[in-house]
Design a protein around this motif. Structure first.
Motif, PDB file in Angstrom:
ATOM      1  N   VAL A   1      -5.464  24.605  61.984  1.00 31.60           N
ATOM      2  CA  VAL A   1      -4.107  25.140  61.887  1.00 31.60           C
ATOM      3  C   VAL A   1      -4.138  26.650  62.107  1.00 31.60           C
ATOM      4  O   VAL A   1      -3.408  27.204  62.934  1.00 31.60           O
ATOM      5  CB  VAL A   1      -3.480  24.795  60.520  1.00 31.60           C
ATOM      6  CG1 VAL A   1      -2.114  25.471  60.375  1.00 31.60           C
ATOM      7  CG2 VAL A   1      -3.329  23.290  60.360  1.00 31.60           C
ATOM      8  N   GLY A   2      -5.014  27.325  61.377  1.00 37.09           N
ATOM      9  CA  GLY A   2      -5.060  28.779  61.439  1.00 37.09           C
ATOM     10  C   GLY A   2      -5.535  29.321  62.771  1.00 37.09           C
ATOM     11  O   GLY A   2      -4.999  30.316  63.274  1.00 37.09           O
ATOM     12  N   PHE A   3      -6.534  28.664  63.381  1.00 36.60           N
ATOM     13  CA  PHE A   3      -7.042  29.176  64.651  1.00 36.60           C
ATOM     14  C   PHE A   3      -6.046  28.932  65.776  1.00 36.60           C
ATOM     15  O   PHE A   3      -5.961  29.729  66.723  1.00 36.60           O
ATOM     16  CB  PHE A   3      -8.404  28.568  64.969  1.00 36.60           C
ATOM     17  CG  PHE A   3      -9.495  29.022  64.019  1.00 36.60           C
ATOM     18  CD1 PHE A   3      -9.492  30.304  63.504  1.00 36.60           C
ATOM     19  CD2 PHE A   3     -10.504  28.168  63.638  1.00 36.60           C
ATOM     20  CE1 PHE A   3     -10.477  30.740  62.625  1.00 36.60           C
ATOM     21  CE2 PHE A   3     -11.505  28.579  62.760  1.00 36.60           C
ATOM     22  CZ  PHE A   3     -11.490  29.870  62.259  1.00 36.60           C
ATOM     23  N   ARG A   4      -5.274  27.856  65.703  1.00 34.58           N
ATOM     24  CA  ARG A   4      -4.188  27.670  66.672  1.00 34.58           C
ATOM     25  C   ARG A   4      -3.167  28.804  66.551  1.00 34.58           C
ATOM     26  O   ARG A   4      -2.676  29.329  67.552  1.00 34.58           O
ATOM     27  CB  ARG A   4      -3.499  26.320  66.458  1.00 34.58           C
ATOM     28  CG  ARG A   4      -4.193  25.129  67.099  1.00 34.58           C
ATOM     29  CD  ARG A   4      -3.543  23.826  66.646  1.00 34.58           C
ATOM     30  NE  ARG A   4      -3.951  22.687  67.446  1.00 34.58           N
ATOM     31  CZ  ARG A   4      -5.101  22.027  67.294  1.00 34.58           C
ATOM     32  NH1 ARG A   4      -5.960  22.422  66.358  1.00 34.58           N
ATOM     33  NH2 ARG A   4      -5.390  20.994  68.060  1.00 34.58           N
ATOM     34  N   LEU A   5      -2.837  29.149  65.329  1.00 35.06           N
ATOM     35  CA  LEU A   5      -1.888  30.237  65.092  1.00 35.06           C
ATOM     36  C   LEU A   5      -2.432  31.559  65.629  1.00 35.06           C
ATOM     37  O   LEU A   5      -1.700  32.338  66.260  1.00 35.06           O
ATOM     38  CB  LEU A   5      -1.600  30.350  63.591  1.00 35.06           C
ATOM     39  CG  LEU A   5      -0.651  31.453  63.132  1.00 35.06           C
ATOM     40  CD1 LEU A   5       0.728  31.286  63.756  1.00 35.06           C
ATOM     41  CD2 LEU A   5      -0.553  31.469  61.609  1.00 35.06           C
ATOM     42  N   ALA A   6      -3.724  31.800  65.410  1.00 37.58           N
ATOM     43  CA  ALA A   6      -4.340  33.042  65.876  1.00 37.58           C
ATOM     44  C   ALA A   6      -4.343  33.128  67.401  1.00 37.58           C
ATOM     45  O   ALA A   6      -4.101  34.201  67.970  1.00 37.58           O
ATOM     46  CB  ALA A   6      -5.755  33.155  65.331  1.00 37.58           C
ATOM     47  N   VAL A   7      -4.624  32.013  68.065  1.00 32.30           N
ATOM     48  CA  VAL A   7      -4.627  32.001  69.531  1.00 32.30           C
ATOM     49  C   VAL A   7      -3.235  32.308  70.078  1.00 32.30           C
ATOM     50  O   VAL A   7      -3.083  33.044  71.060  1.00 32.30           O
ATOM     51  CB  VAL A   7      -5.141  30.635  70.051  1.00 32.30           C
ATOM     52  CG1 VAL A   7      -4.834  30.463  71.532  1.00 32.30           C
ATOM     53  CG2 VAL A   7      -6.640  30.503  69.806  1.00 32.30           C
ATOM     54  N   LYS A   8      -2.200  31.768  69.428  1.00 23.78           N
ATOM     55  CA  LYS A   8      -0.832  31.983  69.891  1.00 23.78           C
ATOM     56  C   LYS A   8      -0.329  33.387  69.573  1.00 23.78           C
ATOM     57  O   LYS A   8       0.466  33.956  70.321  1.00 23.78           O
ATOM     58  CB  LYS A   8       0.100  30.942  69.263  1.00 23.78           C
ATOM     59  CG  LYS A   8      -0.086  29.549  69.820  1.00 23.78           C
ATOM     60  CD  LYS A   8       0.785  28.537  69.097  1.00 23.78           C
ATOM     61  CE  LYS A   8       2.250  28.680  69.401  1.00 23.78           C
ATOM     62  NZ  LYS A   8       3.045  27.568  68.800  1.00 23.78           N
ATOM     63  N   HIS A   9      -0.802  33.946  68.442  1.00 21.74           N
ATOM     64  CA  HIS A   9      -0.287  35.243  67.996  1.00 21.74           C
ATOM     65  C   HIS A   9      -1.439  36.149  67.566  1.00 21.74           C
ATOM     66  O   HIS A   9      -1.534  36.547  66.400  1.00 21.74           O
ATOM     67  CB  HIS A   9       0.698  35.050  66.844  1.00 21.74           C
ATOM     68  CG  HIS A   9       1.945  34.329  67.234  1.00 21.74           C
ATOM     69  ND1 HIS A   9       2.946  34.923  67.982  1.00 21.74           N
ATOM     70  CD2 HIS A   9       2.338  33.057  67.007  1.00 21.74           C
ATOM     71  CE1 HIS A   9       3.921  34.044  68.184  1.00 21.74           C
ATOM     72  NE2 HIS A   9       3.572  32.912  67.611  1.00 21.74           N
ATOM     73  N   PRO A  10      -2.299  36.514  68.504  1.00 21.11           N
ATOM     74  CA  PRO A  10      -3.434  37.369  68.125  1.00 21.11           C
ATOM     75  C   PRO A  10      -2.998  38.719  67.576  1.00 21.11           C
ATOM     76  O   PRO A  10      -3.725  39.327  66.784  1.00 21.11           O
ATOM     77  CB  PRO A  10      -4.206  37.511  69.439  1.00 21.11           C
ATOM     78  CG  PRO A  10      -3.210  37.235  70.520  1.00 21.11           C
ATOM     79  CD  PRO A  10      -2.297  36.197  69.948  1.00 21.11           C
ATOM     80  N   GLU A  11      -1.813  39.161  67.981  1.00 16.29           N
ATOM     81  CA  GLU A  11      -1.332  40.464  67.524  1.00 16.29           C
ATOM     82  C   GLU A  11      -0.998  40.472  66.031  1.00 16.29           C
ATOM     83  O   GLU A  11      -0.897  41.544  65.417  1.00 16.29           O
ATOM     84  CB  GLU A  11      -0.100  40.881  68.335  1.00 16.29           C
ATOM     85  CG  GLU A  11       1.204  40.165  67.998  1.00 16.29           C
ATOM     86  CD  GLU A  11       1.312  38.728  68.530  1.00 16.29           C
ATOM     87  OE1 GLU A  11       2.327  38.080  68.248  1.00 16.29           O
ATOM     88  OE2 GLU A  11       0.380  38.285  69.236  1.00 16.29           O
ATOM     89  N   MET A  12      -0.843  39.290  65.439  1.00 18.55           N
ATOM     90  CA  MET A  12      -0.487  39.209  64.024  1.00 18.55           C
ATOM     91  C   MET A  12      -1.699  39.190  63.094  1.00 18.55           C
ATOM     92  O   MET A  12      -1.569  39.462  61.902  1.00 18.55           O
ATOM     93  CB  MET A  12       0.341  37.943  63.761  1.00 18.55           C
ATOM     94  CG  MET A  12       1.706  37.933  64.392  1.00 18.55           C
ATOM     95  SD  MET A  12       2.592  36.408  63.948  1.00 18.55           S
ATOM     96  CE  MET A  12       4.236  36.790  64.538  1.00 18.55           C
TER      97      MET A  12
END
Length: 288
Positions: free
Chosen positions: A108-119
């Motif tokens: 879940v978290g790594f998908r989020l990071a890939v989509k929003h690395p700026e966050m």
């Protein structure tokens, strides 16, 4: 001691429960739980971290105190769980944050990071796998299920939903079993035993095959953005072995790896140690 708030937020018609504390602090950590747990796994970590950070710990749909729509009403995939958490982040107006990922929390978290690395300001992976090296023999039963789901290949997966298996996940590899509160597996098992929940867990376990397929994309994110990463890992975990922690160094040579003499749910036995690692790491390291 920080006050913990227990809240709900509607996301796409599903009530999502989350715990929140330390709202006066500038840095935020999102705590993403694993299977078969919920934000309850962070019950002891939250008040300690909240003295230094703003902390949010949501329950995924089908877990904990979040609503549990049926598989006919809700698509249980890791892509969809990430979308739900992404919308929680948006609703809470969190522009930047670190993530703590454990077990299912990693995809879940790594998908989020890939989509929003700026966050992403930092990553704490506690037995949250992102490399083939992390898989143990535990996963041997999963591969037939992934390639050909039927009544026979479902059997070992359904066995993971039993109380015996839940207790095993909490107690295998710990130093002393009487360190582990039975409240943890009791609450998890109550969730697993809800009507229709077995089908939810089977759907997610089937979709887990998409996570190794996504590893190259996650590794590219690591290499390109070099997020500060702390892998704090129960080295006796029978599900995700310590090689999974060491593997982060392949793409994040500045990552920090700390192996603890405990099991899969390392917070149950070494929560204070992990909390101090996180506080030190996030207060001394800065995003690349």
């Amino acid at each position: 001691m920080a006050t913990i708030y227990y809240r709900n937020i509607p996301i796409d018609g599903v009530k999502v429960f989350y715990r929140e504390a330390g709202t006066q602090h500038a840095q935020t950590i999102i705590l993403l739980h694993g299977f078969p747990s919920s934000s309850h796994m962070f019950r002891n970590l939250l008040p300690t971290l909240a003295e230094h950070f703003h902390v949010v710990a949501p329950d995924y749909p089908g877990y904990g105190y979040s609503e549990c729509p049926s598989v006919e009403q809700f698509t249980y995939t890791f892509d969809h769980l990430e979308e739900i958490i992404e919308k929680v982040v948006s609703a809470l107006k969190l522009p930047f944050f670190s993530i703590y990922v454990q077990d299912y929390g990693a995809p879940v978290g790594f998908r989020l990071a890939v989509k929003h690395p700026e966050m992403i300001e930092g990553i704490i992976s506690q037995n949250g796998n992102a490399y083939q090296e992390g898989f143990t023999s535990f996963w041997d039963a999963a591969r037939p299920f992934w390639s050909n789901r039927n009544a026979e290949t479902e059997k070992p997966i359904r066995n993971l939903l039993t109380q015996e298996s839940t207790i095993w996940q909490y107690t295998h590899g710990v130093r002393q079993k009487d360190h582990i509160s039975p409240d943890a597996w009791t609450l998890d098992q109550l969730g697993l035993n809800r009507p229709g929940n077995a089908e939810i867990q089977l759907a997610l376990f089937e979709d887990y095959r998409t996570n190794p397929e996504s590893y190259p994309q996650w590794h590219e994110y690591f290499r390109r953005y070099q997020p500060p990463l702390l892998a704090v890992w129960g080295k006796n975990d029978p599900i995700f072995g310590p090689d999974g922690a060491e593997a982060f160094k392949q793409d994040l040579p500045q990552s920090e790896v700390d192996l603890l003499d405990t099991g899969h749910f390392a917070l149950e036995e070494d929560g204070d140690v992990i909390a101090q690692h996180i506080i030190r790491f996030l207060t001394t390291r800065k995003p690349a």
